[in-house]
Write an enzyme that holds these catalytic residues in place. Sequence first.
Site, PDB file in Angstrom:
ATOM      1  CG  HIS A 155      -2.131  -0.842   1.103  1.00  0.00           C
ATOM      2  ND1 HIS A 155      -2.116  -2.178   1.411  1.00  0.00           N
ATOM      3  CD2 HIS A 155      -3.387  -0.574   0.674  1.00  0.00           C
ATOM      4  CE1 HIS A 155      -3.319  -2.697   1.189  1.00  0.00           C
ATOM      5  NE2 HIS A 155      -4.109  -1.745   0.738  1.00  0.00           N
ATOM      6  CE  LYS A 159      -3.753  -0.472   4.870  1.00  0.00           C
ATOM      7  NZ  LYS A 159      -5.063   0.075   5.270  1.00  0.00           N
TER       8      LYS A 159
HETATM    9  P1  NAP Z   1      -7.418   9.317   5.157  1.00  0.00           P
HETATM   10  O1  NAP Z   1      -7.133   9.928   3.834  1.00  0.00           O
HETATM   11  O2  NAP Z   1      -6.506   9.578   6.303  1.00  0.00           O
HETATM   12  O3  NAP Z   1      -8.926   9.723   5.535  1.00  0.00           O
HETATM   13  C1  NAP Z   1      -9.491   9.544   6.800  1.00  0.00           C
HETATM   14  C2  NAP Z   1     -10.291  10.791   7.070  1.00  0.00           C
HETATM   15  O4  NAP Z   1     -11.032  10.614   8.276  1.00  0.00           O
HETATM   16  C3  NAP Z   1      -9.392  12.021   7.258  1.00  0.00           C
HETATM   17  O5  NAP Z   1      -9.957  13.116   6.576  1.00  0.00           O
HETATM   18  C4  NAP Z   1      -9.421  12.194   8.770  1.00  0.00           C
HETATM   19  O6  NAP Z   1      -9.171  13.523   9.168  1.00  0.00           O
HETATM   20  C5  NAP Z   1     -10.851  11.793   9.045  1.00  0.00           C
HETATM   21  N1  NAP Z   1     -11.141  11.578  10.453  1.00  0.00           N
HETATM   22  C6  NAP Z   1     -10.329  11.107  11.432  1.00  0.00           C
HETATM   23  N2  NAP Z   1     -10.976  11.083  12.598  1.00  0.00           N
HETATM   24  C7  NAP Z   1     -12.221  11.566  12.358  1.00  0.00           C
HETATM   25  C8  NAP Z   1     -13.363  11.796  13.180  1.00  0.00           C
HETATM   26  N3  NAP Z   1     -13.318  11.582  14.498  1.00  0.00           N
HETATM   27  N4  NAP Z   1     -14.499  12.258  12.590  1.00  0.00           N
HETATM   28  C9  NAP Z   1     -14.533  12.515  11.283  1.00  0.00           C
HETATM   29  N5  NAP Z   1     -13.468  12.351  10.449  1.00  0.00           N
HETATM   30  C10 NAP Z   1     -12.341  11.867  10.988  1.00  0.00           C
HETATM   31  O7  NAP Z   1      -7.514   7.731   5.034  1.00  0.00           O
HETATM   32  P2  NAP Z   1      -8.143   6.855   3.843  1.00  0.00           P
HETATM   33  O8  NAP Z   1      -7.055   6.399   2.942  1.00  0.00           O
HETATM   34  O9  NAP Z   1      -9.336   7.550   3.280  1.00  0.00           O
HETATM   35  O10 NAP Z   1      -8.599   5.570   4.673  1.00  0.00           O
HETATM   36  C11 NAP Z   1      -9.547   5.660   5.709  1.00  0.00           C
HETATM   37  C12 NAP Z   1      -9.803   4.260   6.258  1.00  0.00           C
HETATM   38  O11 NAP Z   1     -10.421   3.452   5.240  1.00  0.00           O
HETATM   39  C13 NAP Z   1      -8.520   3.506   6.654  1.00  0.00           C
HETATM   40  O12 NAP Z   1      -8.791   2.717   7.781  1.00  0.00           O
HETATM   41  C14 NAP Z   1      -8.250   2.628   5.434  1.00  0.00           C
HETATM   42  O13 NAP Z   1      -7.486   1.481   5.716  1.00  0.00           O
HETATM   43  C15 NAP Z   1      -9.675   2.263   5.056  1.00  0.00           C
HETATM   44  N6  NAP Z   1      -9.861   1.806   3.674  1.00  0.00           N
HETATM   45  C16 NAP Z   1     -10.787   0.839   3.497  1.00  0.00           C
HETATM   46  C17 NAP Z   1     -11.087   0.394   2.221  1.00  0.00           C
HETATM   47  C18 NAP Z   1     -12.187  -0.621   2.037  1.00  0.00           C
HETATM   48  O14 NAP Z   1     -12.490  -0.992   0.876  1.00  0.00           O
HETATM   49  N7  NAP Z   1     -12.830  -1.063   3.113  1.00  0.00           N
HETATM   50  C19 NAP Z   1     -10.412   0.928   1.122  1.00  0.00           C
HETATM   51  C20 NAP Z   1      -9.464   1.929   1.336  1.00  0.00           C
HETATM   52  C21 NAP Z   1      -9.200   2.376   2.630  1.00  0.00           C
HETATM   53  P3  NAP Z   1      -7.644  13.959   9.542  1.00  0.00           P
HETATM   54  O15 NAP Z   1      -6.843  13.809   8.286  1.00  0.00           O
HETATM   55  O16 NAP Z   1      -7.830  15.380   9.973  1.00  0.00           O
HETATM   56  O17 NAP Z   1      -7.188  13.043  10.641  1.00  0.00           O
END
Ligand code: NAP
Length: 267
Positions: A155, A159
């Site tokens: 990844h 991540k």
């Molecule tokens: P990311 O770019 O860091 O996005 C996460 C977002 O959530 C950021 O904007 C973060 O804000 C925000 N956040 C954190 N705490 C919060 C809260 N209390 N309330 C509201 N928003 C909050 O990460 P990402 O790549 O999108 O991934 C997010 C999650 O999805 C990870 O766990 C990843 O492994 C997972 N994921 C899952 C799949 C699937 O198919 N299931 C696919 C891809 C990713 P800040 O930046 O200000 O902290």
Amino acid sequence: MKNIIVTGATGRMGSRIISVSEEYTDIMLCGALEKKGHKDLGKDIGLLLGLGEKKVQLNDDLENIIGGADVVIDFTAPAAAIQNIEVAAKKGKAMVIGTTGLSKEEIDTIRGLSGNIPVVLAPNMSVGVNLLLKVLGDVARVLGDDYDIEIIEAHHRLKKDAPSGTALKMAQVIAGAVQRDLDEVGVYARKGIIGERSKKEIGIQTVRAGDIVGEHTVLFGGLGERIEITHKASSRDTFARGALKAALWVGGQKPGLYDMQDVLGLK
Ligand code: NAP
């Protein structure tokens, strides 16, 4: 029509879910959430994401905006996902959770709260990976103990959790199929004079580099041959479309904990 709230709305996944949702005539964005102190709170999420005005402002209080929603879609971080499902369960709203890195206790909390609301929890929402999850158990069962099992995931550098939720789910499916306990046979790192590989171990190795969206290879190594099954995601939109498919599906379900296999009819 399903009204959705996207949490982590400006994150990598949240922003793609909102953008891709524009293609769906049966989905309407009614709320966008970020955590307290976010620099863009109060701004229009459509303008922030370059989609044109959507008249949905970035908010930091799920309880205030959840009233008009059918489904909350959460791709944030484990602690945030738990806070969000506690609100959704209190208000009787369905949830789709894609957040990974959840501890056993956090998964138990989600399972408990899914007694009140329908929840889809899946570490990978792509159709391809979920199809693989269906066949990997069969492959492992047929090959049996003569083939060494290794899972390699790669990844992007940002991540936060390792190994990926998808790699762990693949390992759980395979371990279950060959009747092994992953807590006993999972090997997550190797270094030094480690001795011969034991027959039963399942290796799960992590690569982090650049902007890799998500790649998983399951390797079954025998004597004289090896089988490699690989999935490569080239865009986050595959996960976003899966999350929206799950949102459309979960709205009509009874309370309970579901996964993408349920959503895609693969069970
Ligand atoms: P990311 O770019 O860091 O996005 C996460 C977002 O959530 C950021 O904007 C973060 O804000 C925000 N956040 C954190 N705490 C919060 C809260 N209390 N309330 C509201 N928003 C909050 O990460 P990402 O790549 O999108 O991934 C997010 C999650 O999805 C990870 O766990 C990843 O492994 C997972 N994921 C899952 C799949 C699937 O198919 N299931 C696919 C891809 C990713 P800040 O930046 O200000 O902290």
